[in-house]
Motif scaffolding. Structure first.
Motif, PDB file in Angstrom:
ATOM      1  N   ASN A 138       0.812  -1.223   0.000  1.00 49.55           N
ATOM      2  CA  ASN A 138       0.000   0.000   0.000  1.00 49.55           C
ATOM      3  C   ASN A 138       0.842   1.267   0.000  1.00 49.55           C
ATOM      4  OD1 ASN A 138       0.585  -0.858   2.799  1.00 49.55           O
ATOM      5  ND2 ASN A 138      -0.602   0.932   3.419  1.00 49.55           N
ATOM      6  N   VAL A 157      -8.272  -3.671  -0.887  1.00 47.38           N
ATOM      7  CA  VAL A 157      -7.075  -3.715  -0.043  1.00 47.38           C
ATOM      8  C   VAL A 157      -7.233  -4.829   0.986  1.00 47.38           C
ATOM      9  CG1 VAL A 157      -5.608  -2.432   1.557  1.00 47.38           C
ATOM     10  CG2 VAL A 157      -6.725  -1.233  -0.340  1.00 47.38           C
ATOM     11  N   ASP A 171      -0.378  -3.607   4.359  1.00 47.74           N
ATOM     12  CA  ASP A 171      -1.630  -3.800   3.652  1.00 47.74           C
ATOM     13  C   ASP A 171      -1.274  -4.030   2.183  1.00 47.74           C
ATOM     14  OD1 ASP A 171      -2.813  -3.193   6.043  1.00 47.74           O
ATOM     15  OD2 ASP A 171      -3.561  -1.228   5.429  1.00 47.74           O
ATOM     16  N   VAL A 173      -2.525  -3.967  -1.802  1.00 52.51           N
ATOM     17  CA  VAL A 173      -3.501  -3.454  -2.761  1.00 52.51           C
ATOM     18  C   VAL A 173      -3.613  -4.462  -3.905  1.00 52.51           C
ATOM     19  CG1 VAL A 173      -4.217  -1.476  -4.155  1.00 52.51           C
ATOM     20  CG2 VAL A 173      -2.740  -1.132  -2.157  1.00 52.51           C
TER      21      VAL A 173
END
Length: 200
Positions: A138, A157, A171, A173
């Protein structure tokens, strides 16, 4: 028979060939061009870890999970980086494209666009994939922009999804492209490549 069979792909002076231990020195030199292993949001191996990186890719290939390519400059044989099909799901004809990195000197050139044209073309036109996916950190905004330029759609996400090399939790994506979106995406990639190299 494996879903992704060994293949060599060529376009505009760039060659994608199955990653092998013989690429170790070239891959180490590519990573050293920009000291890419110091970036916390990528998986580029440190110089002493290059062989283990290749061995891991080959083991994943044996398991049918990943097929890694060396990215090679056709004219010189110089290794420019690497990219892979991964998270290969034959039952739904889906692959993801990732584990991608290039020497700093060829970033923001035609190389990445050419590699994506080759890999997406092979996935959709030869393997008859229904979906091609991508995933990125992310915080890797450059990667997200590059994926979006391909015409991929953001799926969402995955929060708290994976460990970074520095031990923090990232995280992820997620992006994808369906087969019906490929003709338009291919036209855009070809357009971009003509702008990189009008004489090509």
């Amino acid at each position: 028979m494996a879903f992704v069979e060994p293949v060599t792909l060529r376009e505009r002076g760039v060659r994608l060939e199955p990653l092998a231990l013989s690429h170790e020195d070239g891959l180490r030199a590519a990573a050293a061009d920009g000291e890419l292993w110091k970036l916390r949001i990528t998986s580029v191996p440190e110089p002493e870890g290059t062989r283990a990186y290749i061995e891991s890719a080959l083991a994943m290939r044996e398991q049918g999970q990943r097929f890694a390519f060396a990215v090679v400059e056709e004219a010189t044989g110089k290794v420019l980086g690497t990219t892979s099909y991964h998270d290969i799901v034959p039952a739904v004809r889906r692959v993801e494209i990732g584990y991608t990195w290039y020497a700093a000197s060829v970033q923001r050139t035609h190389v990445n666009t050419t590699c994506k044209l080759l890999m997406m073309g092979h996935a959709f036109d030869t393997l008859a994939c229904h979906v091609v996916g991508w995933r990125t950190d992310n915080y890797n905004f450059a990667s997200q922009r590059a994926i979006e330029r391909l015409g991929a759609k953001k799926d969402g996400v995955l929060r708290g999804h994976a460990l970074r090399r520095d031990g923090t939790i990232r995280d992820t994506v997620m992006y994808s492209m369906r087969a019906g979106e490929w003709p338009e995406a291919r036209a855009q990639l070809l357009y971009l490549l003509e702008r990189y190299s009008p004489a090509a």
